[in-house]
Scaffold this motif. Structure first.
Motif, PDB file in Angstrom:
ATOM      1  N   GLU A   1       1.041  -0.883   0.173  1.00 42.78           N
ATOM      2  CA  GLU A   1       0.375   0.063  -0.139  1.00 42.78           C
ATOM      3  C   GLU A   1       1.047   1.597   0.129  1.00 42.78           C
ATOM      4  O   GLU A   1       0.642   2.433  -1.004  1.00 42.78           O
ATOM      5  CB  GLU A   1      -0.558  -0.229   0.913  1.00 42.78           C
ATOM      6  CG  GLU A   1      -1.990  -0.608   0.788  1.00 42.78           C
ATOM      7  CD  GLU A   1      -3.686  -0.177   2.316  1.00 42.78           C
ATOM      8  OE1 GLU A   1      -4.368   0.526   2.275  1.00 42.78           O
ATOM      9  OE2 GLU A   1      -3.001  -1.356   3.213  1.00 42.78           O
ATOM     10  N   VAL A   2       1.724   0.892   0.762  1.00 38.22           N
ATOM     11  CA  VAL A   2       2.363   2.096   0.899  1.00 38.22           C
ATOM     12  C   VAL A   2       3.284   2.893  -0.183  1.00 38.22           C
ATOM     13  O   VAL A   2       3.743   3.926  -0.820  1.00 38.22           O
ATOM     14  CB  VAL A   2       4.223   2.174   1.883  1.00 38.22           C
ATOM     15  CG1 VAL A   2       5.072   3.104   2.209  1.00 38.22           C
ATOM     16  CG2 VAL A   2       3.297   1.918   3.612  1.00 38.22           C
ATOM     17  N   VAL A   3       4.069   1.397  -1.064  1.00 39.18           N
ATOM     18  CA  VAL A   3       4.671   1.509  -2.265  1.00 39.18           C
ATOM     19  C   VAL A   3       3.630   2.695  -3.748  1.00 39.18           C
ATOM     20  O   VAL A   3       3.938   3.029  -4.290  1.00 39.18           O
ATOM     21  CB  VAL A   3       5.155   0.459  -1.956  1.00 39.18           C
ATOM     22  CG1 VAL A   3       5.720   0.625  -4.419  1.00 39.18           C
ATOM     23  CG2 VAL A   3       6.384   0.128  -1.998  1.00 39.18           C
ATOM     24  N   SER A   4       1.842   1.570  -3.294  1.00 39.69           N
ATOM     25  CA  SER A   4       1.089   2.242  -3.951  1.00 39.69           C
ATOM     26  C   SER A   4       0.644   3.723  -4.036  1.00 39.69           C
ATOM     27  O   SER A   4       0.569   4.531  -4.909  1.00 39.69           O
ATOM     28  CB  SER A   4      -0.033   0.830  -3.887  1.00 39.69           C
ATOM     29  OG  SER A   4      -0.895   1.198  -3.277  1.00 39.69           O
ATOM     30  N   VAL A   5       1.081   4.391  -3.401  1.00 39.00           N
ATOM     31  CA  VAL A   5       0.810   5.464  -2.871  1.00 39.00           C
ATOM     32  C   VAL A   5       2.242   6.305  -2.814  1.00 39.00           C
ATOM     33  O   VAL A   5       1.803   7.790  -3.719  1.00 39.00           O
ATOM     34  CB  VAL A   5       0.297   5.289  -1.189  1.00 39.00           C
ATOM     35  CG1 VAL A   5       0.290   6.939  -0.864  1.00 39.00           C
ATOM     36  CG2 VAL A   5      -0.962   4.936  -1.597  1.00 39.00           C
ATOM     37  N   LEU A   6       3.192   5.716  -2.529  1.00 39.98           N
ATOM     38  CA  LEU A   6       3.921   6.516  -2.691  1.00 39.98           C
ATOM     39  C   LEU A   6       4.615   7.021  -4.730  1.00 39.98           C
ATOM     40  O   LEU A   6       5.425   7.659  -4.959  1.00 39.98           O
ATOM     41  CB  LEU A   6       5.726   5.491  -2.367  1.00 39.98           C
ATOM     42  CG  LEU A   6       6.965   6.605  -2.438  1.00 39.98           C
ATOM     43  CD1 LEU A   6       7.072   8.104  -1.312  1.00 39.98           C
ATOM     44  CD2 LEU A   6       8.175   5.955  -1.850  1.00 39.98           C
ATOM     45  N   VAL A   7       4.441   5.482  -5.479  1.00 40.19           N
ATOM     46  CA  VAL A   7       4.858   5.622  -6.334  1.00 40.19           C
ATOM     47  C   VAL A   7       4.009   7.283  -7.317  1.00 40.19           C
ATOM     48  O   VAL A   7       4.725   7.834  -7.757  1.00 40.19           O
ATOM     49  CB  VAL A   7       4.856   4.666  -6.845  1.00 40.19           C
ATOM     50  CG1 VAL A   7       4.626   4.288  -8.490  1.00 40.19           C
ATOM     51  CG2 VAL A   7       5.879   3.452  -6.346  1.00 40.19           C
ATOM     52  N   PRO A   8       2.835   6.982  -7.419  1.00 40.18           N
ATOM     53  CA  PRO A   8       2.108   7.572  -8.195  1.00 40.18           C
ATOM     54  C   PRO A   8       1.884   9.476  -8.207  1.00 40.18           C
ATOM     55  O   PRO A   8       2.437   9.621  -8.666  1.00 40.18           O
ATOM     56  CB  PRO A   8       0.878   7.156  -8.466  1.00 40.18           C
ATOM     57  CG  PRO A   8       0.933   6.551  -7.003  1.00 40.18           C
ATOM     58  CD  PRO A   8       1.725   5.812  -6.639  1.00 40.18           C
ATOM     59  N   ALA A   9       3.051   9.266  -6.269  1.00 41.43           N
ATOM     60  CA  ALA A   9       3.030  10.697  -5.740  1.00 41.43           C
ATOM     61  C   ALA A   9       4.519  11.293  -6.057  1.00 41.43           C
ATOM     62  O   ALA A   9       5.236  12.303  -6.684  1.00 41.43           O
ATOM     63  CB  ALA A   9       3.905  10.754  -4.159  1.00 41.43           C
ATOM     64  N   LEU A  10       5.504  10.326  -6.367  1.00 42.43           N
ATOM     65  CA  LEU A  10       6.832  10.517  -6.972  1.00 42.43           C
ATOM     66  C   LEU A  10       6.690  11.055  -7.989  1.00 42.43           C
ATOM     67  O   LEU A  10       7.504  12.048  -8.688  1.00 42.43           O
ATOM     68  CB  LEU A  10       7.957   9.572  -6.831  1.00 42.43           C
ATOM     69  CG  LEU A  10       8.531   9.681  -5.048  1.00 42.43           C
ATOM     70  CD1 LEU A  10       8.991   7.852  -5.201  1.00 42.43           C
ATOM     71  CD2 LEU A  10       9.317  10.301  -5.026  1.00 42.43           C
ATOM     72  N   GLU A  11       5.955   9.922  -9.545  1.00 43.29           N
ATOM     73  CA  GLU A  11       6.036  10.498 -10.897  1.00 43.29           C
ATOM     74  C   GLU A  11       5.284  11.949 -10.932  1.00 43.29           C
ATOM     75  O   GLU A  11       5.586  12.232 -11.929  1.00 43.29           O
ATOM     76  CB  GLU A  11       5.049   9.500 -11.380  1.00 43.29           C
ATOM     77  CG  GLU A  11       5.540   7.939 -11.449  1.00 43.29           C
ATOM     78  CD  GLU A  11       5.215   6.554 -12.202  1.00 43.29           C
ATOM     79  OE1 GLU A  11       5.278   5.912 -12.433  1.00 43.29           O
ATOM     80  OE2 GLU A  11       3.797   6.900 -11.723  1.00 43.29           O
ATOM     81  N   VAL A  12       4.385  12.286 -10.790  1.00 41.41           N
ATOM     82  CA  VAL A  12       3.538  13.367 -10.931  1.00 41.41           C
ATOM     83  C   VAL A  12       4.665  14.902 -10.665  1.00 41.41           C
ATOM     84  O   VAL A  12       4.492  15.491 -11.096  1.00 41.41           O
ATOM     85  CB  VAL A  12       2.643  13.187  -9.400  1.00 41.41           C
ATOM     86  CG1 VAL A  12       1.671  14.889  -9.427  1.00 41.41           C
ATOM     87  CG2 VAL A  12       1.345  13.095  -9.712  1.00 41.41           C
TER      88      VAL A  12
END
Lengths: 590, 172
Positions: free
Chosen positions: A24-35
């Motif tokens: 869950e943490v990764v799935s939240v972190l990844v889009p936040a970084l990509e944006v």
């Protein structure tokens, strides 16, 4: 035997839990970084501006520092690259839900503001000449506050003087309004088709609406963004062209260089369309300015015509852009003019303008003609109600009657689907209808439990939630005011002076930040009104105000979403059914 | 605009409804699926059969919520929606431009379709299914017909043709 079995089962369960949590943490972190790629692109744009001014070698402006921009761009693209790499190395299948969406937005904004703050620290925030005396923590908070103020389209500044910074920094500040007006994540996931995370949940968390929109599929989420962006760009282009024309022909003292006009038009447009309000002059749009020889002239754009253009476009940006879409691309004017929120919004603007105008006209100290005063009144109302925060006059010295009317605009805010902040007109319309319904129920002994606004039916549950939203908003307003008063009891000015905080300052600063407006309605001891800034507030108070801006921007509901349970989510998603089921089946197959 | 699709199981509410929603750029809602989701039960648990009062109560809630849905919506109604008049009352009160379409199919055709989708059904199963369908048809046909504005006989039609007929009916 039994024990060990149970133990192993337990460890397995725990392992699963840990893995799920990690996923869950990764799935939240990844889009936040990509944006964050949008910040990188913004810095590239800023770099072009910087290079242009290096080429022009204009002695009027401070020296450009393009390396700062390059570093900031590298950090943003670095964040993007990390996101991409994690996605490649550790592909996660966790489906993003409303809760995750809220966390993504929280992270996106935190990262974006921190990266921007990094750029601002390099540029020497808050005062370039004596940046070292402030300490890194103060610099970081100041930069973070300024970036949050930019992206939330608030427009409050902690800079004692804007003009002490090179053009590229000023450009970037205003540009954040244009991005933040639509939403950092909303804009990039609309433009970037290859974005691999569910968009609907992210948009829902970022866009501030009274009830949650649920998109049927990715296509619909992209289309909604595309529609918004189309209208946004068209309005921006029209506004820029009008500002260029008025800037070229109606300015009191003509621009010395052609690119001054372009720069002013662009940055002012960013602020007006994003309903932000960062000025590019210390005198905002048209505050009075005292020249070295002692004469007082109209400062800022020095251009009443531009002020009219800005006033109208701030109001336009404060309207629901979906209505503009219907008008521009579907040729349906009726959709706009029959809209209750639209009518309420403009009725409010016109009535407040006339009210303030009437007060100003009876004011012995008034400056200028009746038309000038109408301009001051109209501009001030649209700037506050659309939550922009430009100033063409120092409204903090107005008679108290006019200030009181203007304060109503502070509470109101723009429309749903606009770039503005605040509580939004629709909530007040719903509140009005709800109160009317309940009171008529009491008077006539009826049992009505729902009413319609703009084709949407509100029952007790939805209207109640909107009411709760408003109450919490006001609670945050009061709590914020008290906290600001507590944490910033003494205010230290950059030039070394200090003053004691007063209650009015705390309250007006709280609503100006929470409502994403900008200048406080009165100057108070801290000089945070139309002519001032927030540089003197304590660091803690700035953190509190930054949090308030964020809450005001994404809405109370998104903050609630951070804590939503699975059952709660199911309630929101009731019309997004995935299972196929016919209740006749048990009857037939029994 | 709301379009309610009536019909027994297998009459094509879902298939037609999805195509119709796409054509009209409307939302598609399958009432039974929504009710099931709210009940918190699994589709294999026979909540409908076991706890009928709970199911009907939830169904009322769902009807009420769907009827206030802001967008244009195509609703594949629950088969027993007509058994409680209140369900329809919500739609009549809350939804502007309501169209109710009954996708009529004869019990023989329905039975053939359902048996076709259950290849493991034995001879006695098939007979039971046929009887049950006949029973259900007798119970509901009259109610469906009296409550709907349009009746479309789908026995010899393809889903695409049914969609066309419904669209023609709406435009009238």
């Amino acid at each position: 035997m039994n024990m060990s079995q149970e133990e192993s089962r337990q460890t397995k369960k725990e392992g699963n839990f840990l893995k799920r949590a990690f996923d869950e943490v990764v799935s939240v972190l990844v889009p936040a970084l990509e944006v964050q790629v949008i910040l990188g692109l913004s810095f590239v744009l800023t770099l072009l501006v910087s290079w242009f001014y290096i080429g022009m070698n204009d002695p009027r402006f401070p020296v450009e520092q393009p390396m700062n921009i390059v570093w900031a761009a590298l950090v943003s693209f670095g964040a993007f690259a990390i996101g991409q790499i994690i996605r490649k190395v550790y592909p996660v299948q966790t489906k993003l839900d409303l809760k995750h969406g809220a966390f993504v937005i929280l992270l996106v904004w935190f990262f974006a503001c921190s990266i921007s703050s990094f750029y601002f620290i390099l540029s020497g925030f808050p005062v370039p000449a004596q940046a070292e005396t402030f300490g890194l923590w103060r610099q970081y908070v100041d930069g973070f506050y300024e970036a949050m103020s930019g992206f939330t389209t608030t427009g409050t500044s902690i800079l004692p003087s804007v003009e002490a910074f090179p053009r590229s920094v000023i450009f970037y500040r205003s540009w954040t309004h244009w991005v933040g007006g639509m939403g950092i994540a909303y804009m990039i996931i609309t433009l970037w088709r290859g974005f691999q995370t569910r968009r609907g949940e992210i948009i829902n968390s970022e866009a501030e609406t009274p009830v949650f929109m649920l998109y049927k599929d990715e296509e619909e989420a992209i289309n909604s963004g595309a529609e918004f962006l189309k209208v946004y760009v068209v309005l921006s282009v029209i506004c820029t062209v009008l500002l260029l024309i008025t800037g070229a022909y109606f300015r009191v003292t003509p621009y010395t260089q052609w690119y001054d006009n372009v720069f002013d038009a662009l940055t002012m447009m960013f602020g007006a369309l994003g309903t932000g309000g960062f000025g590019v002059y210390d005198t905002s749009v048209g505050l009075m300015q005292t020249l070295p020889d002692g004469t007082r002239v109209i400062g800022g754009l020095q251009n009443p015509m531009s002020e009219w253009v800005l006033a109208f476009f701030m109001a336009f940006a404060g309207m629901n852009l979906a209505l503009w879409y219907m008008l521009m691309f579907k040729k349906k004017a009726s959709a706009m003019f029959n809209n209750t929120e639209f009518r309420a919004f403009w009725a409010f603007i016109i009535l407040s303008t006339l009210g303030i105008w009437a007060v100003l006209m009876t004011w012995p100290d008034r400056i200028g003609t009746a038309l000038d005063n109408l301009r001051y009144a109209f501009f001030s109302v649209t700037t506050i109600v659309s939550t922009t925060g430009y100033a063409n006059t120092d409204f903090s010295v107005w008679p108290i009657g006019a200030i009181a009317i203007l304060f109503l605009s502070y509470l109101m805010g723009g429309s749903v689907g606009s770039t503005g902040g605040g509580l939004k007109t629709l909530r007040f319309v719903v509140l009005y209808k709800y109160c009317k319904m309940q009171i008529l129920n009491v008077i006539h002994g009826r049992n009505d439990d729902s009413f319609v606004v703009d084709g949407m039916r509100y029952d007790n549950k939805t209207a109640g939630l909107i009411l709760v939203n408003m109450i919490i908003y006001f609670l945050i307003f009061f709590a914020g005011a008290v906290l600001i008063a507590l944490t910033s009891a003494t205010i230290y000015f950059v030039n070394g002076g200090s003053a004691t905080m007063d209650l009015e300052t705390a309250f007006t600063a709280a609503i100006a930040n929470l409502g994403n407006i900008g200048p406080a309605v009165i100057n108070g001891a801290s000089n945070s009104g139309a002519t001032g800034n927030y540089s003197a507030f304590s660091v803690t108070a700035k953190v509190i105000m930054a949090i308030m801006m964020f809450i005001g921007r994404v809405g109370v509901l998104t903050i609630v979403m951070l804590f939503i349970s699975r059952v709660g989510q199911r309630n929101f998603q009731h019309n997004r059914s995935t299972v196929e089921f016919d209740s006749d089946a048990p009857m037939i197959l029994k | 605009m709301k379009i309610l699709l009536f019909g027994l199981i297998g009459s094509g509410k879902t298939t037609v409804g999805q195509a119709l929603a796409k054509e009209l750029n409307a939302d598609f809602i399958e009432m039974d699926a929504v009710t099931l989701e709210r009940s918190g039960f699994d589709s294999t648990e026979e909540v409908y059969a076991v706890r009928r009062s709970l199911w009907q109560e939830l169904e009322l809630d769902v009807s009420r919520d769907i009827s206030t849905h802001a967008n244009a919506t195509v609703v594949a109604c629950s088969g027993d929606i007509v058994e409680n008049e209140l369900n329809l009352e919500y739609f009549r009160e809350n939804s502007a431009a309501l169209h109710i379409v009954y996708l009529k199919a004869s019990p023989e055709v329905l039975a053939k379709r359902i048996i076709g989708s259950h290849p493991q059904a034995t001879q006695s199963d098939q007979e039971r299914i046929t009887n049950n369908i006949q029973q259900l048809f007798n119970d509901r046909n009259e109610l469906y017909t009296s409550h709907s504005m349009t009746v479309i006989d789908t026995d010899n039609l393809l889903p695409a043709d049914v969609v066309k007929q419904v669209l023609a009916e709406i435009q009238k």
